[in-house]
Design a protein around this motif. Structure first.
Motif, PDB file in Angstrom:
ATOM      1  N   ALA A   8      54.460  15.629  35.579  1.00 32.16           N
ATOM      2  CA  ALA A   8      55.379  16.566  34.932  1.00 32.16           C
ATOM      3  C   ALA A   8      56.635  16.768  35.777  1.00 32.16           C
ATOM      4  CB  ALA A   8      54.683  17.894  34.681  1.00 32.16           C
ATOM      5  N   LEU A   9      56.482  16.839  37.079  1.00 35.62           N
ATOM      6  CA  LEU A   9      57.640  17.011  37.955  1.00 35.62           C
ATOM      7  C   LEU A   9      58.564  15.795  37.879  1.00 35.62           C
ATOM      8  CD1 LEU A   9      59.095  18.733  40.101  1.00 35.62           C
ATOM      9  CD2 LEU A   9      57.739  17.551  41.824  1.00 35.62           C
ATOM     10  N   VAL A  10      57.990  14.609  37.922  1.00 34.39           N
ATOM     11  CA  VAL A  10      58.790  13.376  37.846  1.00 34.39           C
ATOM     12  C   VAL A  10      59.516  13.289  36.512  1.00 34.39           C
ATOM     13  CG1 VAL A  10      58.661  10.851  37.749  1.00 34.39           C
ATOM     14  CG2 VAL A  10      57.395  12.097  39.511  1.00 34.39           C
ATOM     15  N   MET A  11      58.803  13.559  35.426  1.00 35.20           N
ATOM     16  CA  MET A  11      59.416  13.477  34.103  1.00 35.20           C
ATOM     17  C   MET A  11      60.414  14.617  33.892  1.00 35.20           C
ATOM     18  SD  MET A  11      56.362  12.083  31.658  1.00 35.20           S
ATOM     19  CE  MET A  11      55.323  13.497  31.927  1.00 35.20           C
ATOM     20  N   GLY A  12      60.110  15.801  34.388  1.00 36.77           N
ATOM     21  CA  GLY A  12      61.015  16.934  34.248  1.00 36.77           C
ATOM     22  C   GLY A  12      62.314  16.736  35.002  1.00 36.77           C
ATOM     23  N   ALA A  13      62.252  16.007  36.104  1.00 36.00           N
ATOM     24  CA  ALA A  13      63.459  15.694  36.874  1.00 36.00           C
ATOM     25  C   ALA A  13      64.213  14.520  36.262  1.00 36.00           C
ATOM     26  CB  ALA A  13      63.083  15.378  38.321  1.00 36.00           C
ATOM     27  N   LYS A  14      63.666  13.982  35.179  1.00 42.17           N
ATOM     28  CA  LYS A  14      64.270  12.856  34.450  1.00 42.17           C
ATOM     29  C   LYS A  14      64.422  11.614  35.325  1.00 42.17           C
ATOM     30  CE  LYS A  14      66.525  15.663  30.954  1.00 42.17           C
ATOM     31  NZ  LYS A  14      65.305  16.034  30.360  1.00 42.17           N
ATOM     32  N   LEU A  15      63.443  11.413  36.215  1.00 46.47           N
ATOM     33  CA  LEU A  15      63.436  10.217  37.047  1.00 46.47           C
ATOM     34  C   LEU A  15      62.710   9.068  36.358  1.00 46.47           C
ATOM     35  CD1 LEU A  15      62.736  11.811  40.540  1.00 46.47           C
ATOM     36  CD2 LEU A  15      64.915  11.011  39.621  1.00 46.47           C
ATOM     37  N   ALA A  16      61.832   9.392  35.408  1.00 42.74           N
ATOM     38  CA  ALA A  16      61.110   8.376  34.656  1.00 42.74           C
ATOM     39  C   ALA A  16      60.515   9.020  33.413  1.00 42.74           C
ATOM     40  CB  ALA A  16      60.000   7.757  35.498  1.00 42.74           C
ATOM     41  N   THR A  17      60.334   8.207  32.388  1.00 46.54           N
ATOM     42  CA  THR A  17      59.651   8.682  31.183  1.00 46.54           C
ATOM     43  C   THR A  17      58.159   8.366  31.304  1.00 46.54           C
ATOM     44  OG1 THR A  17      59.916   6.584  30.018  1.00 46.54           O
ATOM     45  CG2 THR A  17      61.705   8.202  29.789  1.00 46.54           C
ATOM     46  N   LEU A  18      57.361   8.962  30.439  1.00 50.90           N
ATOM     47  CA  LEU A  18      55.928   8.678  30.436  1.00 50.90           C
ATOM     48  C   LEU A  18      55.702   7.198  30.133  1.00 50.90           C
ATOM     49  CD1 LEU A  18      53.053   9.676  30.712  1.00 50.90           C
ATOM     50  CD2 LEU A  18      53.103  10.307  28.287  1.00 50.90           C
ATOM     51  N   HIS A  19      56.468   6.660  29.216  1.00 54.96           N
ATOM     52  CA  HIS A  19      56.347   5.230  28.889  1.00 54.96           C
ATOM     53  C   HIS A  19      56.622   4.367  30.124  1.00 54.96           C
ATOM     54  CE1 HIS A  19      56.538   1.511  26.620  1.00 54.96           C
ATOM     55  NE2 HIS A  19      57.713   1.268  27.193  1.00 54.96           N
ATOM     56  N   GLU A  20      57.664   4.690  30.881  1.00 59.88           N
ATOM     57  CA  GLU A  20      57.979   3.921  32.088  1.00 59.88           C
ATOM     58  C   GLU A  20      56.870   4.045  33.125  1.00 59.88           C
ATOM     59  OE1 GLU A  20      62.849   4.183  32.030  1.00 59.88           O
ATOM     60  OE2 GLU A  20      61.698   5.800  32.961  1.00 59.88           O
ATOM     61  N   LEU A  21      56.324   5.247  33.270  1.00 60.02           N
ATOM     62  CA  LEU A  21      55.253   5.443  34.247  1.00 60.02           C
ATOM     63  C   LEU A  21      53.988   4.690  33.857  1.00 60.02           C
ATOM     64  CD1 LEU A  21      55.813   9.227  34.936  1.00 60.02           C
ATOM     65  CD2 LEU A  21      56.166   7.360  36.565  1.00 60.02           C
ATOM     66  N   LYS A  22      53.780   4.496  32.561  1.00 56.72           N
ATOM     67  CA  LYS A  22      52.592   3.762  32.098  1.00 56.72           C
ATOM     68  C   LYS A  22      52.790   2.250  32.139  1.00 56.72           C
ATOM     69  CE  LYS A  22      50.401   6.986  28.905  1.00 56.72           C
ATOM     70  NZ  LYS A  22      50.013   7.168  27.493  1.00 56.72           N
ATOM     71  N   THR A  23      54.032   1.775  31.977  1.00 55.90           N
ATOM     72  CA  THR A  23      54.243   0.340  31.799  1.00 55.90           C
ATOM     73  C   THR A  23      55.000  -0.352  32.922  1.00 55.90           C
ATOM     74  OG1 THR A  23      56.253   0.735  30.517  1.00 55.90           O
ATOM     75  CG2 THR A  23      54.199   0.542  29.275  1.00 55.90           C
ATOM     76  N   ILE A  24      55.938   0.338  33.548  1.00 53.49           N
ATOM     77  CA  ILE A  24      56.808  -0.319  34.522  1.00 53.49           C
ATOM     78  C   ILE A  24      56.399   0.002  35.956  1.00 53.49           C
ATOM     79  CG2 ILE A  24      59.180  -0.496  35.367  1.00 53.49           C
ATOM     80  CD1 ILE A  24      60.075   0.155  32.482  1.00 53.49           C
ATOM     81  N   TYR A  25      56.201   1.281  36.230  1.00 53.25           N
ATOM     82  CA  TYR A  25      55.939   1.719  37.595  1.00 53.25           C
ATOM     83  C   TYR A  25      54.452   1.757  37.893  1.00 53.25           C
ATOM     84  CZ  TYR A  25      60.775   3.281  37.240  1.00 53.25           C
ATOM     85  OH  TYR A  25      62.134   3.330  37.048  1.00 53.25           O
TER      86      TYR A  25
END
Length: 46
Positions: A8-25
């Motif tokens: 939530a902190l990462v997404m709230g800071a707009k550093l990554a989306t949930l999709h990016e965290l699931k697929t890219i990172y």
């Protein structure tokens, strides 16, 4: 969908989306992004 506090902190800071965290990172990338977001929050930049 519920997400953990670190995600939530990462997404709230707009550093990554949930999709990016699931697929890219991987988990190490997520923790590096979390550290960036946490430091910015402590420093008052977000």
């Amino acid at each position: 969908m519920n997400v953990s506090d670190p995600l939530a902190l990462v997404m709230g800071a707009k550093l990554a989306t949930l999709h990016e965290l699931k697929t890219i990172y991987d988990s190490e990338d997520m923790w590096l992004l979390w550290e960036i977001a946490a430091v910015e929050r402590v420093n008052g930049n977000s």
